[in-house]
Design an enzyme around this catalytic site. Structure first.
Site, PDB file in Angstrom:
ATOM      1  N   ASP A 158      -3.154  -4.429  -4.018  1.00  6.17           N
ATOM      2  CA  ASP A 158      -2.769  -5.790  -4.097  1.00  6.17           C
ATOM      3  C   ASP A 158      -3.762  -6.846  -3.047  1.00  6.17           C
ATOM      4  O   ASP A 158      -3.637  -6.439  -1.895  1.00  6.17           O
ATOM      5  CB  ASP A 158      -1.196  -6.081  -3.848  1.00  6.17           C
ATOM      6  CG  ASP A 158      -0.639  -5.105  -4.454  1.00  6.17           C
ATOM      7  OD1 ASP A 158      -0.966  -4.116  -5.377  1.00  6.17           O
ATOM      8  OD2 ASP A 158       0.623  -4.957  -4.204  1.00  6.17           O
TER       9      ASP A 158
ATOM     10  N   TRP B 144      -9.910   2.832  -0.667  1.00  6.67           N
ATOM     11  CA  TRP B 144      -9.265   2.321  -1.473  1.00  6.67           C
ATOM     12  C   TRP B 144      -8.889   0.894  -1.300  1.00  6.67           C
ATOM     13  O   TRP B 144      -8.135   0.838  -0.324  1.00  6.67           O
ATOM     14  CB  TRP B 144      -8.152   3.395  -1.656  1.00  6.67           C
ATOM     15  CG  TRP B 144      -6.695   2.706  -2.545  1.00  6.67           C
ATOM     16  CD1 TRP B 144      -5.681   1.754  -2.018  1.00  6.67           C
ATOM     17  CD2 TRP B 144      -6.305   3.130  -3.767  1.00  6.67           C
ATOM     18  NE1 TRP B 144      -4.777   1.491  -2.764  1.00  6.67           N
ATOM     19  CE2 TRP B 144      -5.226   2.340  -3.819  1.00  6.67           C
ATOM     20  CE3 TRP B 144      -6.887   3.931  -4.809  1.00  6.67           C
ATOM     21  CZ2 TRP B 144      -4.285   2.331  -4.903  1.00  6.67           C
ATOM     22  CZ3 TRP B 144      -5.895   3.733  -5.835  1.00  6.67           C
ATOM     23  CH2 TRP B 144      -4.920   3.102  -6.159  1.00  6.67           C
TER      24      TRP B 144
ATOM     25  N   GLU C 113       7.686  -6.614  -8.584  1.00  4.63           N
ATOM     26  CA  GLU C 113       6.915  -6.393  -7.682  1.00  4.63           C
ATOM     27  C   GLU C 113       6.072  -7.879  -7.228  1.00  4.63           C
ATOM     28  O   GLU C 113       6.070  -8.412  -8.346  1.00  4.63           O
ATOM     29  CB  GLU C 113       5.913  -5.297  -7.299  1.00  4.63           C
ATOM     30  CG  GLU C 113       6.396  -3.987  -7.763  1.00  4.63           C
ATOM     31  CD  GLU C 113       5.414  -2.815  -7.291  1.00  4.63           C
ATOM     32  OE1 GLU C 113       5.980  -1.977  -6.644  1.00  4.63           O
ATOM     33  OE2 GLU C 113       4.538  -2.696  -8.266  1.00  4.63           O
TER      34      GLU C 113
HETATM   35  C1  FRU Z   1       2.141  -3.115  -5.865  1.00  6.90           C
HETATM   36  C2  FRU Z   1       2.883  -2.373  -4.920  1.00  6.90           C
HETATM   37  C3  FRU Z   1       3.539  -3.381  -3.883  1.00  6.90           C
HETATM   38  C4  FRU Z   1       3.561  -2.621  -2.682  1.00  6.90           C
HETATM   39  C5  FRU Z   1       1.998  -1.841  -2.579  1.00  6.90           C
HETATM   40  C6  FRU Z   1       1.839  -0.985  -1.701  1.00  6.90           C
HETATM   41  O1  FRU Z   1       1.049  -2.878  -6.281  1.00  6.90           O
HETATM   42  O2  FRU Z   1       3.460  -1.310  -5.243  1.00  6.90           O
HETATM   43  O3  FRU Z   1       4.773  -3.638  -4.523  1.00  6.90           O
HETATM   44  O4  FRU Z   1       3.680  -3.580  -1.732  1.00  6.90           O
HETATM   45  O5  FRU Z   1       1.575  -1.785  -3.877  1.00  6.90           O
HETATM   46  O6  FRU Z   1       0.629  -0.468  -1.734  1.00  6.90           O
END
Ligand code: FRU
Length: 491
Positions: A38, A35, A217
């Site tokens: 980000d 998987w 985020e």
């Molecule tokens: C965004 C997020 C970020 C975090 C990451 C965890 O998609 O929620 O805020 O760091 O994914 O996988």
């Protein structure tokens, strides 16, 4: 190396060679196995581009977050490197969440990321941590974390405090990170450090105050064309008009950072991408000064909908060059992509009425630009098409909207498959550029005024493209196949 990282690298070494290139996208980054979410650490280091990503190698579901790693000389052909980080220290024992990277003057590559510690289902602490490396192997800083809850402004959240994006200015490092204010909605906080180890809180750059979703985020703040640009990815967005998609959305604020308060004036505000699959973008500067953005080409709301048979889950968008013009963010695929164009076909003044194909215009890995004019009410392009499948891009002139419908593109009907957005003709012309890869369709309108990203899981044999109009559209076509490596090997 920790056992956890060794295990991830062993897993990659055992499984990646088994994955045929033909099942991977040709020029969009995936994890190969497992998987990804980000993009992280998108940066230039020792003359090459590095990209890391949120990564769970062992399954196609989100799990304890590692950082996967690829590098490239041109942002299009990527070379896979072994996993860079695993959750293996006290500060990040429950996950190495998103973050960024910077090349240091002493030759090291520094990663700054969020370390997660969970105490119960509802109790969790997020802090910002460092790792240093040589472009392949990274050592966590033993004094982690370097930014913790003690630096937060009053009312800040220790639980939702994440995704630091770093840059250097003068003799200081700066980082923005997402947090929640006392009212539970998102804020973007700015920190400064002289040495990466000791940090100070400087300002609240921007705050949701209940608008545009809640937690914000993955922020990124940069100068572009005389403006400051803040991009962020809000959670729990409420759909409003045609601009923001519900749930996890993206937001771009353009303005000026007040030099005294270090708060951003919000002069212009927009969504970043008008498709269904785009989140958590991050930018970097190329050597020749271009600001380039890459995003996760996926919607959190449909992560369970991808086909079972593929070995990987999650892909990145094509990297995009950014500009600001007239208060709008302009995005176009990086110009390096043009080096991979082959077998050009050009047609001018094709008259389009009933559904038709055009000779030689088909395929699944291509770069197609259409210029539309004439006396027509609507225009329809169907791509990734066979007798059962298609993705429809429809332009309705009366409403000035483009609607992309991927109901017949390999997804279950329950997930969101349709999105519309408003566009504007320029002197009676509308220009559409379409990039296709094995599992995606990215649309750029009027030289980047709008971008819209979609994953599609139509069978690879579905390569037909047809055109149709109500009335008579006059169409110019500029078509290329994209061929990414001479040996036919994709990443
Ligand atoms: C965004 C997020 C970020 C975090 C990451 C965890 O998609 O929620 O805020 O760091 O994914 O996988």
């Amino acid at each position: 190396m920790s056992d956890a990282l060794q295990k991830a690298r062993d897993y990659e070494a055992a499984h990646l060679p088994e994955i045929p290139a033909a099942v991977l996208p040709v020029y969009h980054v995936t994890g190969g196995v497992g998987w990804i979410n980000d993009p992280n650490g998108f940066s230039r280091y020792q003359g090459e581009y590095h990209l890391f990503y949120q990564y769970h190698p062992y399954s196609k579901q989100w799990g304890p977050m590692h950082w996967g790693h690829v590098k490239s000389k041109d942002l299009i052909r990527w070379e896979r490197l072994p996993a860079a980080m695993a959750p293996d220290t006290e500060a990040d024992r429950d996950g190495c969440f998103s973050g960024s990277a910077i090349e240091l003057e002493d030759g090291r590559h520094a990663l700054i990321y969020t370390g997660v510690r969970k105490f119960s289902d509802t109790d969790e602490v997020q802090t910002q941590c460092l790792a240093f490396g040589d472009g392949v192997n990274y050592e966590k800083y033993e004094g982690n974390p370097v930014i913790d809850g003690s630096l937060l402004p009053e009312g800040g959240s220790r639980r939702d405090f994440r995704d630091p994006k770093i840059w250097r200015e003068g003799d200081s490092f700066f980082a923005v990170a997402g947090d929640r204010a006392a009212d539970g909605t998102g804020t973007i906080l700015l920190f400064e450090s002289k040495d990466l180890i000791h940090w100070e809180f400087r300002s609240v750059v921007a705050a949701s105050k209940g608008r545009y979703g809640r937690m914000w985020e993955c922020p990124d703040l940069f100068r572009l064309d005389g403006n400051h640009v803040l991009i962020t990815s809000p959670q729990e967005m409420v759909e409003s008009g045609l601009d923001f998609i519900e749930g996890n959305s993206t937001l771009c604020l353009i303005g000026t950072l007040n030099p005294y308060t270090l708060a951003l004036s919000e002069e212009w505000l927009q969504t970043i991408d008008y498709g269904l699959d785009f989140y958590a973008p991050q930018t970097m500067l190329t050597e020749d000064g271009r600001r380039v953005m890459i995003g996760w080409m996926q919607y959190w709301g449909s992560v369970d909908a991808a086909p079972e048979e593929l070995p990987f889950f999650g892909q990145m968008t094509v990297p995009r060059e950014l500009r600001v013009k007239n208060g709008r963010l302009i995005q176009n695929p990086v110009r390096e992509l043009e080096r991979y164009r082959r077998n050009r076909k050009r047609m001018e003044c094709e008259l389009i009425t009933d559904e038709t194909s055009l000779p030689g215009i088909s395929g699944r890995c291509l770069d197609l630009t259409l210029t539309l004019r004439g006396d027509y009410r609507s225009f329809r392009l169907c791509a990734v098409k066979d007798s059962e499948h298609e993705t429809v891009i429809r332009y309705d002139r009366k409403w000035s909207t483009i609607t992309v419908d991927r109901l017949k593109s390999g997804f279950a009907p329950e997930i969101r498959n349709v999105r519309s957005f408003r566009v504007q003709e320029r002197g009676g012309l509308l220009k559409l550029r379409l990039l296709l890869d094995r599992y995606s369709l990215e649309l750029f309108v009027n030289d980047g005024e709008q971008a819209a990203s979609f994953t599609v899981y139509t069978p690879q044999s579905a390569g037909d493209i047809t055109f149709a109009a109500e009335g008579t559209a006059v169409l110019d076509v500029d078509f290329y196949e994209l061929e990414v490596s001479e040996d036919g090997k994709a990443l």
